[in-house]
Design a protein around this motif. Structure first.
Motif, mmCIF file in Angstrom:
data_model
loop_
_atom_site.group_PDB
_atom_site.id
_atom_site.type_symbol
_atom_site.label_atom_id
_atom_site.label_comp_id
_atom_site.label_asym_id
_atom_site.label_seq_id
_atom_site.Cartn_x
_atom_site.Cartn_y
_atom_site.Cartn_z
ATOM 1 N N TRP A 269 0.799 -1.225 0.000
ATOM 2 C CA TRP A 269 0.000 0.000 0.000
ATOM 3 C C TRP A 269 0.839 1.287 0.000
ATOM 4 O O TRP A 269 0.590 2.185 -0.818
ATOM 5 C CB TRP A 269 -0.971 -0.020 1.180
ATOM 6 C CG TRP A 269 -1.831 1.209 1.288
ATOM 7 C CD1 TRP A 269 -1.786 2.168 2.257
ATOM 8 C CD2 TRP A 269 -2.873 1.612 0.386
ATOM 9 N NE1 TRP A 269 -2.721 3.143 2.030
ATOM 10 C CE2 TRP A 269 -3.409 2.826 0.881
ATOM 11 C CE3 TRP A 269 -3.395 1.078 -0.783
ATOM 12 C CZ2 TRP A 269 -4.459 3.500 0.240
ATOM 13 C CZ3 TRP A 269 -4.431 1.748 -1.423
ATOM 14 C CH2 TRP A 269 -4.949 2.941 -0.917
ATOM 15 N N PRO A 270 1.854 1.435 0.853
ATOM 16 C CA PRO A 270 2.608 2.696 0.848
ATOM 17 C C PRO A 270 3.398 2.925 -0.447
ATOM 18 O O PRO A 270 3.839 4.054 -0.705
ATOM 19 C CB PRO A 270 3.570 2.542 2.036
ATOM 20 C CG PRO A 270 3.020 1.431 2.854
ATOM 21 C CD PRO A 270 2.338 0.522 1.905
ATOM 22 N N GLN A 271 3.572 1.890 -1.244
ATOM 23 C CA GLN A 271 4.369 2.026 -2.461
ATOM 24 C C GLN A 271 3.508 2.264 -3.708
ATOM 25 O O GLN A 271 4.035 2.320 -4.818
ATOM 26 C CB GLN A 271 5.224 0.769 -2.652
ATOM 27 C CG GLN A 271 6.164 0.529 -1.470
ATOM 28 C CD GLN A 271 7.178 -0.556 -1.738
ATOM 29 O OE1 GLN A 271 8.120 -0.357 -2.501
ATOM 30 N NE2 GLN A 271 6.997 -1.706 -1.112
ATOM 31 N N ARG A 272 2.196 2.409 -3.521
ATOM 32 C CA ARG A 272 1.311 2.612 -4.673
ATOM 33 C C ARG A 272 1.669 3.882 -5.440
ATOM 34 O O ARG A 272 1.461 3.959 -6.651
ATOM 35 C CB ARG A 272 -0.147 2.652 -4.219
ATOM 36 C CG ARG A 272 -0.505 3.890 -3.373
ATOM 37 C CD ARG A 272 -1.833 3.709 -2.656
ATOM 38 N NE ARG A 272 -2.231 4.891 -1.919
ATOM 39 C CZ ARG A 272 -1.782 5.224 -0.728
ATOM 40 N NH1 ARG A 272 -0.860 4.455 -0.146
ATOM 41 N NH2 ARG A 272 -2.203 6.313 -0.109
ATOM 42 N N PHE A 273 2.188 4.891 -4.742
ATOM 43 C CA PHE A 273 2.578 6.144 -5.411
ATOM 44 C C PHE A 273 3.700 5.892 -6.411
ATOM 45 O O PHE A 273 3.705 6.463 -7.506
ATOM 46 C CB PHE A 273 3.032 7.184 -4.376
ATOM 47 C CG PHE A 273 2.000 7.514 -3.338
ATOM 48 C CD1 PHE A 273 0.931 8.352 -3.641
ATOM 49 C CD2 PHE A 273 2.089 6.990 -2.070
ATOM 50 C CE1 PHE A 273 -0.025 8.658 -2.680
ATOM 51 C CE2 PHE A 273 1.138 7.289 -1.104
ATOM 52 C CZ PHE A 273 0.075 8.128 -1.405
ATOM 53 N N ARG A 274 4.647 5.044 -6.026
ATOM 54 C CA ARG A 274 5.775 4.735 -6.912
ATOM 55 C C ARG A 274 5.324 3.952 -8.133
ATOM 56 O O ARG A 274 5.923 4.066 -9.202
ATOM 57 C CB ARG A 274 6.835 3.938 -6.152
ATOM 58 C CG ARG A 274 7.481 4.678 -5.001
ATOM 59 C CD ARG A 274 8.404 3.769 -4.213
ATOM 60 N NE ARG A 274 9.522 3.264 -5.025
ATOM 61 C CZ ARG A 274 10.385 2.343 -4.610
ATOM 62 N NH1 ARG A 274 10.232 1.811 -3.397
ATOM 63 N NH2 ARG A 274 11.365 1.955 -5.388
#
Length: 495
Positions: A269-274
């Motif tokens: 989830w926290p890496q969805r931006f990347r």
């Protein structure tokens, strides 16, 4: 002697492609033709390699129906395909002890947005509750609740760009045999993540998505799980359960399956931006290209036929011509009228035709050209990785100015160099090569190119996901919606 029934049904669609596909898009193998997959880098090929090593197994091949990515399957096409699938499978169900189904997961038809779920429901109804069913899926598939409830095991691709077709089939076959031989009872944990992702970070060899996939592989290899994967769906298949989802299966251990699925989802989830496409404007890319030696790759992922686009975008070649780019350009396009005109005129003739905008008329304006017919072919080739056939219909190589364009009559997958090679074109001989795929295997293009530009262009598979107009998938969904929250809510199946 266990009798294992095998079947295959695969297509990936873009809901934003204006041209529906039909049954004629499918290459169908039945009877002895089914065995053509032996030795190929396909899921069926991998499964064959496992089953064939066992003298105590009898195989029941039924039907393999595969179509290239395209627009949504028409209602008539789905009726014909679904009836054909059942007609080939039903007579053999009673004699089977287990079933292996090779599926994609990102199909969609008019009137049936979950074709794989429908097929598996019918197979389970015919097979009864006790016969084990194992399926394999593309990581771009959309695994639905209805699909999961019909089966006993699932294996998922672990590579992108995809190279592990056969490996995924092998893992499915081995899982099915463990259920038969050892009596294992898989339990599955599913965590739905409200995110759609795209871009270079999905390349499993180098991206952050690959780091998470290697965790899935680790827990498979060390015995924590019998199968695991992270399905990112196909963001262009606008269906109700489109999402990212983590799938972990264990041998009867629901607590471990749930724990591992939640852990992987929380790391994702926290890496969805990347994991979003990084695009460059076409004008800027051309301006930079004019100052570079090359060879250069212009990636036209918005018109990726392997993701369901039409293949008839002329946006890049039209902009290059308008900007007076002087380097030698190699590109591909789907335009049946232009291909037909070239075949009628013959090699060496000069013809006046339009290129592009033949199918997706709302996005592309036909580009008038006066071109020389350099080469004609039947459009037949084989994919480099899978060795499965391609049929682009009558195909022509047209040249005008500094442009060489391979023109097809039909949309086919263009995620490798097969159709360039089959039509006498060697990409490194050119200064700028257009590739209609978001990613290819590294050695095919990027290994020898100075730079790969991921172009911001219009198309049915644009990485600018908010531009497409999703109306069916669950909302809120990142990045379609600005403020999306996520709390893992694992669901346990078969436990």
């Amino acid at each position: 002697m266990p009798k294992i029934l095998m079947l295959d049904m695969k297509q990936e669609i873009s809901s934003f492609n204006p041209l529906p596909s039909g049954f004629e898009n499918f290459l169908v193998y039945t009877g002895d033709a089914f065995y053509r997959h032996r030795g190929l880098n396909t899921e069926l090929g991998g499964a064959f390699s496992v089953f064939d090593a066992r003298e105590d197994i009898t195989l029941i091949p039924t039907i393999a129906a595969r179509a290239g990515s395209a627009g949504i399957l028409s209602a008539e096409g789905w009726k014909t395909l679904s009836e054909k699938m059942i007609a080939e499978i039903a007579p053999h169900i009673d004699g089977a002890d287990a079933i292996y189904a090779s599926l994609h997961g990102a199909m969609g038809a008019e009137g049936e947005l979950d074709p794989e779920g429908w097929l598996l429901t019918e197979i389970r109804r015919m097979a009864g509750p006790d016969k084990p069913i194992v399926i394999s899926l593309d990581l771009h598939g959309i695994l639905t609740d209805r699909m999961i409830r019909q089966v006993n095991g699932i294996t998922i691709y672990h590579t992108y760009p995809h190279v592990d077709f056969a490996d995924t089939g092998m893992r499915a076959a081995k899982l099915l045999l463990r259920i038969l031989d050892e009596g294992i009872r898989p339990v599955l944990a599913r965590v739905v993540v409200p995110a759609l992702v795209r871009g270079d970070e999905l390349i499993t060899a180098i991206g952050c998505y690959g780091d998470l996939i290697r965790e899935c592989q680790r827990i498979e290899r060390d015995g924590t799980a019998v199968a695991a994967g992270i399905m990112i769906g196909n963001p262009f298949t606008d269906v109700p359960e489109l999402c990212t989802q983590v799938i972990v299966q264990t041998d009867g251990d629901a607590e471990t399956a749930q724990r591992e699925a939640v852990r992987l989802a929380e790391e994702f989830w926290p890496q969805r931006f990347r994991m979003q496409g990084k695009l460059i404007g076409l004008d800027r890319a051309i301006a930079q290209a004019k100052t570079m030696k090359g060879p250069l790759i212009f990636t036209d992922a918005a018109d990726a036929t392997s993701s369901g686009a039409t293949g008839d975008s002329n946006a890049i070649i039209a902009a290059l011509e308008k900007a007076s780019y002087k380097g030698k350009v190699l590109a591909q396009i789907v335009d049946p009228a232009a291909a037909a005109a070239a075949h009628k005129a013959g090699v060496g003739a000069t013809i006046s035709v339009t290129l592009g905008g033949a199918i997706d008329t709302g996005r592309y304006t036909p580009m008038p050209v006066t071109a020389r017919v350099k080469l004609l072919s039947d459009g037949q080739a084989r994919l480099e990785t899978m060795k499965t056939p391609l049929d682009a219909g009558p195909t022509a190589v047209l040249t005008f100015g500094n442009f060489t364009i391979v023109v097809f009559s039909k949309s086919i997958s263009l995620f490798d160099r097969a159709m360039y090679y089959a039509n006498g074109c060697n990409p490194p001989d050119y200064d700028l090569i257009v590739v209609k795929s978001p990613h290819t295997e590294h050695h095919m293009f990027e290994a020898w190119a100075e730079k790969n530009f991921n172009i911001d262009a219009p198309g049915a598979t644009s990485a600018d996901l908010k531009s497409l107009g999703h109306t069916i998938c669950a909302r809120p969904m990142y990045p379609l919606d600005p403020d999306v929250t996520f709390t893992p809510a694992p669901v346990i199946y078969w436990g």
